[in-house]
Design a protein around this motif. Structure first.
Motif, mmCIF file in Angstrom:
data_model
loop_
_atom_site.group_PDB
_atom_site.id
_atom_site.type_symbol
_atom_site.label_atom_id
_atom_site.label_comp_id
_atom_site.label_asym_id
_atom_site.label_seq_id
_atom_site.Cartn_x
_atom_site.Cartn_y
_atom_site.Cartn_z
ATOM 1 N N ILE A 55 35.723 21.067 32.059
ATOM 2 C CA ILE A 55 36.662 21.224 33.195
ATOM 3 C C ILE A 55 36.448 20.511 34.470
ATOM 4 O O ILE A 55 35.870 20.557 34.994
ATOM 5 C CB ILE A 55 37.055 22.440 32.752
ATOM 6 N N VAL A 56 37.472 19.441 34.581
ATOM 7 C CA VAL A 56 38.256 19.130 35.463
ATOM 8 C C VAL A 56 38.974 19.287 36.422
ATOM 9 O O VAL A 56 39.862 20.124 36.194
ATOM 10 C CB VAL A 56 37.858 17.887 36.075
ATOM 11 N N VAL A 57 39.386 20.190 37.994
ATOM 12 C CA VAL A 57 39.949 20.497 38.461
ATOM 13 C C VAL A 57 40.405 19.571 39.510
ATOM 14 O O VAL A 57 39.537 19.711 40.351
ATOM 15 C CB VAL A 57 39.550 22.582 39.118
ATOM 16 N N GLY A 58 41.756 19.468 39.481
ATOM 17 C CA GLY A 58 42.111 18.711 40.614
ATOM 18 C C GLY A 58 42.566 17.218 39.815
ATOM 19 O O GLY A 58 41.551 16.494 38.929
ATOM 20 N N GLY A 59 44.321 17.362 39.882
ATOM 21 C CA GLY A 59 44.525 15.992 39.309
ATOM 22 C C GLY A 59 45.205 14.760 39.731
ATOM 23 O O GLY A 59 45.675 13.880 39.941
ATOM 24 N N GLY A 60 43.573 14.545 41.224
ATOM 25 C CA GLY A 60 44.412 13.401 42.076
ATOM 26 C C GLY A 60 43.045 11.978 41.692
ATOM 27 O O GLY A 60 42.734 12.252 41.100
ATOM 28 N N ILE A 61 42.963 11.389 42.838
ATOM 29 C CA ILE A 61 42.798 10.138 42.196
ATOM 30 C C ILE A 61 40.460 10.468 42.003
ATOM 31 O O ILE A 61 40.282 9.966 40.493
ATOM 32 C CB ILE A 61 42.901 9.270 43.380
ATOM 33 N N ALA A 62 39.892 11.402 42.374
ATOM 34 C CA ALA A 62 38.745 11.754 42.074
ATOM 35 C C ALA A 62 38.871 12.938 40.432
ATOM 36 O O ALA A 62 37.788 11.878 39.955
ATOM 37 C CB ALA A 62 38.652 12.811 43.415
ATOM 38 N N GLY A 63 39.762 13.378 41.114
ATOM 39 C CA GLY A 63 39.766 14.300 39.175
ATOM 40 C C GLY A 63 40.068 13.256 38.569
ATOM 41 O O GLY A 63 39.278 13.471 36.942
ATOM 42 N N VAL A 174 33.891 20.417 37.324
ATOM 43 C CA VAL A 174 34.135 19.655 38.424
ATOM 44 C C VAL A 174 35.049 20.044 39.179
ATOM 45 O O VAL A 174 36.210 20.044 38.710
ATOM 46 C CB VAL A 174 34.215 18.124 37.562
ATOM 47 N N LEU A 175 34.684 20.441 40.226
ATOM 48 C CA LEU A 175 35.855 20.427 41.896
ATOM 49 C C LEU A 175 36.273 19.376 42.406
ATOM 50 O O LEU A 175 36.059 18.631 43.007
ATOM 51 C CB LEU A 175 35.747 21.624 42.403
ATOM 52 N N ALA A 176 37.596 18.575 41.652
ATOM 53 C CA ALA A 176 37.855 17.624 42.463
ATOM 54 C C ALA A 176 39.262 17.816 43.073
ATOM 55 O O ALA A 176 40.143 17.851 43.057
ATOM 56 C CB ALA A 176 38.340 16.246 41.681
#
Length: 432
Positions: A55-63, A174-176
């Motif tokens: 699970i990736v939290v955050g839909g910016g460029i890093a996420g 993953v926190l992004a």
């Protein structure tokens, strides 16, 4: 393992083949992280033969970058974004190209959105937030909850919108969650929100993206004096933000180049503490700008109206603090830094993580900035400290490599009989 030659570095992307013949694309600047982590022996097949989920939290460029890289390794990913669009703040950035590419990386955001939107291994959930995280690495139970809309944006696809709470099992998180621009209204002496001629680099970026430059600089031959004030909201010991925001100097130089390309009559002045020129490539851009831009070392203490209508007066404290100088301009642009998002504290409580002295997520140690004190939880991008697009991408690729290695180790422990005997990665071609 692939051997990267000098010729590889001249191309924007490199194409790799993993042990099973799948093509993996990585930005050239991430090649060292990829070589160190992602392109390891015996990684991909063990991961693919195991039911894995991240699970990736955050839909910016890093996420988006870490989600795409992990999904390319055959690992199912759920990408969670509390807003109703992908891209984060970087989605608002305008292309800074003149007659040549300015290496601003704004175009990479739209490219990444297109790639992950079409990826079969990525589930996208918009309008969602992480409400709870139970269990331990390899066996998390994550509760996702709907996030009330902060605006009237419609999600690109209706099925992406989380309408009700759900629990998702996963092996890693993953926190992004990124960060946000400093609000210059908190520095009232600089005049933002009080005087019409004072704006921010974020405001100017939006004007350029909307192709509405006439709002800022009318076309014509009449000189327009523009001041850029650096380090607004960072490098400030009194406010507790004694850190560099990493991208402000480069943003200012690129904006000036773009402005002067579109409006040659612009006369730019930059007030700075010190300039962070952290790459040879950007050093060349700065070298060109020095011939056209006035750089003044000093900290502006106040912006106020000048004696002539429409003119702004900037009072700057010279180095040493022994005297103050006054300058007059038609426009003032505040280069705002980056600060932690409001959600960091509540998310840290949910995840059982620590924040550092500035309010960003703390890594597991000085040499372990991408991992946290909770095994199986990783950090990518600006949630652990200010970073630009390229810095966020490099971190995201390194996190993808750490995930691949961790899940590969788990897979080897549970399915050692299925491990491949070889599997070195090799470069097949480069993509320009």
């Amino acid at each position: 393992m692939a051997r990267i030659t000098a010729e590889d570095t001249r191309h924007e992307f490199c194409k790799y083949l993993n042990a099973e013949g799948d093509a993996l694309y990585f930005h050239a600047e991430t090649r060292r992280d990829v070589g160190r982590y992602c392109c390891m022996r015996r990684t991909t097949r063990a991961v693919k033969n195991k039911q894995s989920k991240v699970i990736v939290v955050g839909g910016g460029i890093a996420g988006m970058t870490v989600a795409g890289a992990v999904a390319n390794l055959g690992i199912d990913v759920t990408l969670v974004e509390r807003d109703r669009r992908l891209g984060g703040h970087a989605a608002n950035w305008a292309c800074m190209a003149t007659e040549e590419c300015a290496r601003c990386s704004a175009c990479l955001v739209e490219d990444q959105i297109s790639k992950i939107s079409a990826h079969p291994g990525i589930e996208i959930l918009l309008g969602a937030r992480l409400g709870a995280c139970q269990g331990e690495a390899g066996g998390f139970q994550v509760t996702l909850e709907p996030e009330p809309a902060a605006d009237n944006l419609r999600p690109p696809r209706r099925e992406w919108l989380l309408s009700e709470g759900r629990t998702v099992p996963c092996q890693a998180v993953v926190l992004a969650t990124g960060c946000e621009p400093y609000n210059p209204s908190d520095s009232p002496l600089l005049g933002y929100g009080r005087f019409d001629g004072v704006s921010t680099t974020q405001d100017l970026d939006r004007i350029l993206r909307e192709d509405d430059l006439a709002r800022f600089a009318p076309d014509g031959d009449t000189p327009l004096r523009v001041a850029f004030i650096q380090c607004v909201g960072s490098r400030d010991r009194k406010s507790g933000r004694e850190y560099c925001s990493q991208f402000c100097c480069r943003t200012t130089i690129r904006l000036i180049q773009r402005l002067r390309y579109l409006r040659p009559a612009v006369e730019a002045t930059v007030f700075y503490i010190d300039l962070q020129i952290m790459s040879k490539e950007f050093g060349m851009f700065y070298g060109r700008a020095r011939d056209e831009v006035r750089f003044i070392r000093g900290v502006p203490a106040e912006v106020c109206p000048g004696e002539t209508e429409g003119v702004l007066r900037v009072y700057s404290v010279a180095p040493g603090g022994d005297r103050t100088e006054a300058f007059e301009f038609d426009r003032v642009v505040l280069a705002v830094g980056l600060v932690p998002t409001d959600s960091h504290r509540s998310l840290a409580e949910v995840m059982g993580l620590d924040l550092n002295e500035f309010g960003f997520f703390a890594g597991a140690g000085p040499d372990a900035l991408l991992t946290t004190s909770r095994p199986g939880v990783f950090l990518a991008g600006a949630c652990s400290g200010p970073a630009d697009i390229q810095g966020s991408r490099r971190q995201a690729m390194a996190v993808a490599g750490l995930l691949a290695r961790q899940l590969d180790n788990d897979g080897r422990q549970q399915a050692s009989s299925q491990l491949p005997l070889g599997g070195d990665v090799h470069v097949k071609e480069r993509v320009g």
